[in-house]
Motif scaffolding. Structure first.
Motif, PDB file in Angstrom:
ATOM      1  N   GLY A  94     -17.602  46.022 -26.733  1.00  0.00           N
ATOM      2  CA  GLY A  94     -17.238  45.977 -28.151  1.00  0.00           C
ATOM      3  C   GLY A  94     -16.516  47.216 -28.646  1.00  0.00           C
ATOM      4  N   ILE A  95     -17.028  47.761 -29.750  1.00  0.00           N
ATOM      5  CA  ILE A  95     -16.365  48.892 -30.405  1.00  0.00           C
ATOM      6  C   ILE A  95     -16.197  50.101 -29.480  1.00  0.00           C
ATOM      7  N   SER A  96     -17.113  50.240 -28.497  1.00  0.00           N
ATOM      8  CA  SER A  96     -16.981  51.409 -27.607  1.00  0.00           C
ATOM      9  C   SER A  96     -15.783  51.244 -26.673  1.00  0.00           C
TER      10      SER A  96
ATOM     11  N   PRO B 217     -10.962  41.631 -33.393  1.00  0.00           N
ATOM     12  CA  PRO B 217     -10.787  42.982 -32.838  1.00  0.00           C
ATOM     13  C   PRO B 217     -10.840  44.076 -33.900  1.00  0.00           C
ATOM     14  N   GLU B 218     -11.353  45.218 -33.487  1.00  0.00           N
ATOM     15  CA  GLU B 218     -11.385  46.412 -34.363  1.00  0.00           C
ATOM     16  C   GLU B 218     -10.978  47.639 -33.557  1.00  0.00           C
ATOM     17  N   GLY B 219     -11.209  48.817 -34.146  1.00  0.00           N
ATOM     18  CA  GLY B 219     -10.906  50.069 -33.443  1.00  0.00           C
ATOM     19  C   GLY B 219      -9.413  50.245 -33.185  1.00  0.00           C
TER      20      GLY B 219
ATOM     21  N   SER C 285     -32.471  35.957 -31.509  1.00  0.00           N
ATOM     22  CA  SER C 285     -33.589  35.087 -31.110  1.00  0.00           C
ATOM     23  C   SER C 285     -33.650  34.957 -29.580  1.00  0.00           C
ATOM     24  N   ARG C 286     -32.920  35.885 -28.897  1.00  0.00           N
ATOM     25  CA  ARG C 286     -32.957  36.015 -27.429  1.00  0.00           C
ATOM     26  C   ARG C 286     -32.347  34.824 -26.706  1.00  0.00           C
ATOM     27  N   LYS C 287     -31.569  33.992 -27.424  1.00  0.00           N
ATOM     28  CA  LYS C 287     -30.979  32.848 -26.719  1.00  0.00           C
ATOM     29  C   LYS C 287     -29.702  33.259 -26.003  1.00  0.00           C
ATOM     30  N   ALA C 288     -29.070  34.318 -26.499  1.00  0.00           N
ATOM     31  CA  ALA C 288     -27.750  34.647 -25.940  1.00  0.00           C
ATOM     32  C   ALA C 288     -27.679  36.072 -25.444  1.00  0.00           C
ATOM     33  N   LYS C 289     -26.954  36.240 -24.403  1.00  0.00           N
ATOM     34  CA  LYS C 289     -26.629  37.563 -23.875  1.00  0.00           C
ATOM     35  C   LYS C 289     -25.220  37.426 -23.357  1.00  0.00           C
ATOM     36  N   LEU C 290     -24.509  38.513 -23.252  1.00  0.00           N
ATOM     37  CA  LEU C 290     -23.110  38.371 -22.820  1.00  0.00           C
ATOM     38  C   LEU C 290     -23.015  37.989 -21.355  1.00  0.00           C
TER      39      LEU C 290
ATOM     40  N   THR D 151     -32.509  53.025 -23.618  1.00  0.00           N
ATOM     41  CA  THR D 151     -33.308  51.787 -23.492  1.00  0.00           C
ATOM     42  C   THR D 151     -32.653  50.627 -24.220  1.00  0.00           C
ATOM     43  N   LYS D 152     -31.746  50.923 -25.134  1.00  0.00           N
ATOM     44  CA  LYS D 152     -30.995  49.860 -25.839  1.00  0.00           C
ATOM     45  C   LYS D 152     -29.536  49.877 -25.406  1.00  0.00           C
ATOM     46  N   LYS D 153     -29.306  50.387 -24.215  1.00  0.00           N
ATOM     47  CA  LYS D 153     -27.948  50.444 -23.650  1.00  0.00           C
ATOM     48  C   LYS D 153     -26.975  51.186 -24.570  1.00  0.00           C
TER      49      LYS D 153
ATOM     50  N   CYS E  94     -22.041  52.279 -23.470  1.00  0.00           N
ATOM     51  CA  CYS E  94     -22.436  51.825 -24.810  1.00  0.00           C
ATOM     52  C   CYS E  94     -22.306  50.303 -24.864  1.00  0.00           C
ATOM     53  N   SER E  95     -23.318  49.649 -25.448  1.00  0.00           N
ATOM     54  CA  SER E  95     -23.237  48.172 -25.555  1.00  0.00           C
ATOM     55  C   SER E  95     -22.693  47.738 -26.909  1.00  0.00           C
ATOM     56  N   GLY E  96     -21.981  48.630 -27.581  1.00  0.00           N
ATOM     57  CA  GLY E  96     -21.288  48.247 -28.815  1.00  0.00           C
ATOM     58  C   GLY E  96     -22.191  48.309 -30.035  1.00  0.00           C
ATOM     59  N   ASN E  97     -21.763  47.598 -31.040  1.00  0.00           N
ATOM     60  CA  ASN E  97     -22.515  47.588 -32.285  1.00  0.00           C
ATOM     61  C   ASN E  97     -23.925  47.051 -32.041  1.00  0.00           C
ATOM     62  N   ASP E  98     -24.928  47.729 -32.583  1.00  0.00           N
ATOM     63  CA  ASP E  98     -26.293  47.209 -32.486  1.00  0.00           C
ATOM     64  C   ASP E  98     -26.378  45.960 -33.354  1.00  0.00           C
ATOM     65  N   LEU E  99     -26.630  44.829 -32.703  1.00  0.00           N
ATOM     66  CA  LEU E  99     -26.575  43.567 -33.450  1.00  0.00           C
ATOM     67  C   LEU E  99     -27.704  43.458 -34.475  1.00  0.00           C
ATOM     68  N   THR E 100     -28.709  44.303 -34.348  1.00  0.00           N
ATOM     69  CA  THR E 100     -29.770  44.258 -35.374  1.00  0.00           C
ATOM     70  C   THR E 100     -29.299  44.943 -36.672  1.00  0.00           C
TER      71      THR E 100
HETATM   72  C1  LIG Z   1     -20.390  48.640 -38.704  1.00  0.00           C
HETATM   73  C2  LIG Z   1     -19.445  48.649 -37.564  1.00  0.00           C
HETATM   74  C3  LIG Z   1     -19.399  47.364 -36.834  1.00  0.00           C
HETATM   75  C4  LIG Z   1     -18.491  47.432 -35.657  1.00  0.00           C
HETATM   76  C5  LIG Z   1     -18.452  46.171 -34.877  1.00  0.00           C
HETATM   77  C6  LIG Z   1     -18.340  46.171 -33.563  1.00  0.00           C
HETATM   78  C7  LIG Z   1     -18.305  44.912 -32.769  1.00  0.00           C
HETATM   79  C8  LIG Z   1     -18.970  45.056 -31.439  1.00  0.00           C
HETATM   80  O1  LIG Z   1     -19.302  46.104 -30.956  1.00  0.00           O
HETATM   81  S1  LIG Z   1     -19.207  43.578 -30.664  1.00  0.00           S
HETATM   82  C9  LIG Z   1     -20.281  43.941 -29.294  1.00  0.00           C
HETATM   83  C10 LIG Z   1     -21.721  43.818 -29.671  1.00  0.00           C
HETATM   84  N1  LIG Z   1     -22.535  43.954 -28.488  1.00  0.00           N
HETATM   85  C11 LIG Z   1     -23.076  42.920 -27.833  1.00  0.00           C
HETATM   86  O2  LIG Z   1     -22.894  41.782 -28.191  1.00  0.00           O
HETATM   87  C12 LIG Z   1     -23.960  43.254 -26.662  1.00  0.00           C
HETATM   88  C13 LIG Z   1     -25.288  42.549 -26.749  1.00  0.00           C
HETATM   89  N2  LIG Z   1     -26.094  42.902 -25.602  1.00  0.00           N
HETATM   90  C14 LIG Z   1     -26.107  42.188 -24.451  1.00  0.00           C
HETATM   91  O3  LIG Z   1     -25.445  41.203 -24.307  1.00  0.00           O
HETATM   92  C15 LIG Z   1     -26.966  42.711 -23.336  1.00  0.00           C
HETATM   93  O4  LIG Z   1     -28.023  43.442 -23.894  1.00  0.00           O
HETATM   94  C16 LIG Z   1     -26.175  43.601 -22.339  1.00  0.00           C
HETATM   95  C17 LIG Z   1     -25.199  42.730 -21.547  1.00  0.00           C
HETATM   96  C18 LIG Z   1     -25.418  44.712 -23.054  1.00  0.00           C
HETATM   97  C19 LIG Z   1     -27.159  44.264 -21.356  1.00  0.00           C
HETATM   98  O5  LIG Z   1     -27.918  43.260 -20.718  1.00  0.00           O
HETATM   99  P1  LIG Z   1     -29.145  43.690 -19.761  1.00  0.00           P
HETATM  100  O6  LIG Z   1     -29.792  42.436 -19.276  1.00  0.00           O
HETATM  101  O7  LIG Z   1     -28.675  44.656 -18.748  1.00  0.00           O
HETATM  102  O8  LIG Z   1     -30.128  44.521 -20.711  1.00  0.00           O
HETATM  103  P2  LIG Z   1     -30.973  43.987 -21.935  1.00  0.00           P
HETATM  104  O9  LIG Z   1     -32.380  43.750 -21.479  1.00  0.00           O
HETATM  105  O10 LIG Z   1     -30.302  42.862 -22.593  1.00  0.00           O
HETATM  106  O11 LIG Z   1     -30.891  45.237 -22.917  1.00  0.00           O
HETATM  107  C20 LIG Z   1     -31.914  46.214 -23.011  1.00  0.00           C
HETATM  108  C21 LIG Z   1     -32.335  46.321 -24.458  1.00  0.00           C
HETATM  109  O12 LIG Z   1     -31.228  46.723 -25.233  1.00  0.00           O
HETATM  110  C22 LIG Z   1     -31.025  45.824 -26.302  1.00  0.00           C
HETATM  111  N3  LIG Z   1     -29.569  45.771 -26.610  1.00  0.00           N
HETATM  112  C23 LIG Z   1     -28.569  45.889 -25.750  1.00  0.00           C
HETATM  113  N4  LIG Z   1     -27.393  45.812 -26.399  1.00  0.00           N
HETATM  114  C24 LIG Z   1     -27.695  45.636 -27.695  1.00  0.00           C
HETATM  115  C25 LIG Z   1     -26.905  45.491 -28.864  1.00  0.00           C
HETATM  116  N5  LIG Z   1     -25.545  45.528 -28.819  1.00  0.00           N
HETATM  117  N6  LIG Z   1     -27.520  45.342 -30.039  1.00  0.00           N
HETATM  118  C26 LIG Z   1     -28.868  45.330 -30.115  1.00  0.00           C
HETATM  119  N7  LIG Z   1     -29.677  45.468 -29.033  1.00  0.00           N
HETATM  120  C27 LIG Z   1     -29.087  45.624 -27.845  1.00  0.00           C
HETATM  121  C28 LIG Z   1     -31.533  44.507 -25.750  1.00  0.00           C
HETATM  122  O13 LIG Z   1     -31.803  43.614 -26.805  1.00  0.00           O
HETATM  123  C29 LIG Z   1     -32.764  44.965 -25.038  1.00  0.00           C
HETATM  124  O14 LIG Z   1     -33.740  45.219 -26.004  1.00  0.00           O
HETATM  125  P3  LIG Z   1     -35.302  44.913 -25.695  1.00  0.00           P
HETATM  126  O15 LIG Z   1     -35.667  45.813 -24.570  1.00  0.00           O
HETATM  127  O16 LIG Z   1     -36.000  45.244 -26.956  1.00  0.00           O
HETATM  128  O17 LIG Z   1     -35.359  43.471 -25.336  1.00  0.00           O
END
Ligand SMILES: CCCC/C=C/CC(=O)SCCNC(=O)CCNC(=O)[C@H](O)C(C)(C)COP(=O)(O)OP(=O)(O)OC[C@H]1O[C@@H](n2cnc3c(N)ncnc32)[C@H](O)[C@@H]1OP(=O)(O)O
Length: 393
Positions: free
Chosen positions: A247-249, A278-280, A388-393, A158-160, A196-202
């Protein structure tokens, strides 16, 4: 001649851990390794070498020697010993091979190497009861073993499959267990429509008492330990990329042996969009795999690749139609798992070992840079926008 050289080198190496290179005892640094190595950390590591429970072997001792010399005296500055002076020539070669590596980087590498040696000499032996091994603490990671294949499945659809801090720890524990279990091949995959959608931004949302600086420090240590597990993983490691990867994945895929992807998968490293870097080990592996300009387009401009493009660039081994992806990939992996396990491990070692130290150096450097990036306005603003839900990739 080679036998004699080997015997002499062995004799020399056996004395190395007690050599006068070492400094008097200081307190032992056992917490997460600091990202900027102080003289004190270095002195601790020099001292820690004496406490290793297991002999690390000649190759490692030579590495320790070379890094020590580089850290304390800088690049090799003494004349090359004659060909018959086997011992000193071996030492000289190891030191000289470090080229112009800075004293600080050598100190850092020395500390990293000692910390890995200490950790491995303290990790439970393969015979340790399963209960002693760290198991995933939540259902966001599912680990199974069947047909000689250990599968580590990200299970947060559910959180990708975004990676929480706990999941990083669980994956590390799962990799460590898989490296010692009976399985022959280890697979990382995801549940649901995303890989995997990478690092959980929360992960960035809860700031610890030490503030942003402490959060960045902890993040960098976690990231470094996480990536090190992939660099050091001894068995064939396969990614079964069942959907988009972010991202990291994506970046750690350069450390896998084989990457199979569904044609629905995409590969996205939007670091600049997130004020991150970049990492990994991707700053090293991606240019090597796909050439510097293709790597730059991904890592600097955040170009998203389709599965076919990623395959053409060499990041993905093979792409399968989504409808038959699981069936075809698992049939293939089951056949591979029947191959002789030791031979596969040895082949992996010979392919990867030459680069292992370089990869550890790259990893440490990437984490050092990211630690600073995570404290930047650009990064904070990007994460605030997502939260704050303003940005998505
Ligand atoms: C300590 C080690 C650190 C290592 C660092 C690594 C760097 C990285 O990995 S950078 C990459 C970080 N990832 C992102 O920026 C992705 C952010 N997510 C998105 O842009 C979008 O969610 C998506 C394109 C992946 C998917 O979009 P889609 O419209 O299909 O689905 P959503 O409704 O947005 O997602 C469902 C649900 O999942 C939550 N979510 C998805 N990805 C993340 C994430 N990376 N972090 C936190 N939450 C995520 C999204 O908020 C939705 O949550 P709700 O259902 O509660 O709204």
């Amino acid at each position: 001649m080679a036998g004699l050289a080997g015997r002499l080198a062995r004799r020399w190496c056996s004395g190395l851990l007690r050599s006068p290179l070492q400094v008097p005892a200081l307190g032992l640094h056992m917490g997460g390794p600091a990202m900027r190595t102080s003289q004190k950390d270095f002195n601790n590591a020099v001292n820690q070498v004496k406490l290793l429970k297991e002999d690390p072997g000649n190759e490692v001792k030579l590495k320790l020697y070379a890094l020590y010399k580089q850290a304390t005296e800088g690049p090799c500055n003494v004349p090359k010993p004659g060909v018959l002076d086997f011992i000193n020539k071996t030492k000289w070669d190891a030191w000289n091979a470090l080229g112009s590596l800075s004293k600080e980087a050598a100190r850092q590498n020395y500390v990293d190497l000692v910390s890995r040696l200490s950790a491995s000499s303290e990790s439970p032996s393969p015979e340790a009861p399963a209960a002693d091994r760290k198991q995933p603490e939540s259902d966001t990671l599912v680990v199974t073993s069947e047909d000689g294949i250990t599968t580590i499945r990200l299970n947060r659809p559910t959180k990708k499959n975004a990676l929480t801090n706990q999941m990083y720890h669980d994956i590390m524990a799962a990799l460590q267990a898989a490296s010692k279990d009976e399985s022959v091949i280890t697979v990382l995959t995801g549940s649901g429509d995303y890989y995997c959608s990478g690092n959980d931004l929360t992960n960035f949302a809860s700031v610890p008492p030490g503030g942003l600086e402490e959060m960045a420090r902890r993040g960098a240590v976690l990231l470094r330990d996480f990536v090190n597990c992939f660099i050091d993983f001894p068995k064939p490691l396969v990614a079964v990329v069942n959907g988009p990867a972010v991202g990291i994945s994506v970046t750690v895929l350069g450390l896998f042996d084989v990457v199979y992807a569904t044609d629905r998968a995409t590969f996205h490293t939007p670091f600049s969009h997130l004020g991150q870097s970049p990492e990994g080990c991707s700053s090293y592996t991606f240019p090597k795999i796909m050439g510097s300009s293709k790597a730059a387009e991904m890592l600097i401009f955040g170009k998203k690749l389709t599965a076919q493009e990623a395959c053409a660039q060499g990041l993905v081994t093979e792409v399968f139609p989504d409808g038959t992806f699981q069936k075809e990939v698992w049939a293939r992996l089951k056949a591979y798992s029947k191959l002789p396990p030791n031979t596969m491990r040895i082949s992996k070692q010979i392919i990867r070992n030459r680069e292992r130290e370089t990869l550890h150096t790259v990893n440490a450097e990437e984490c050092r840079v990211l630690r600073e990036r995570w404290q930047s306005d650009e990064c904070m603003n990007a994460i605030a926008s997502f939260l704050s839900r303003k940005a998505k990739l």
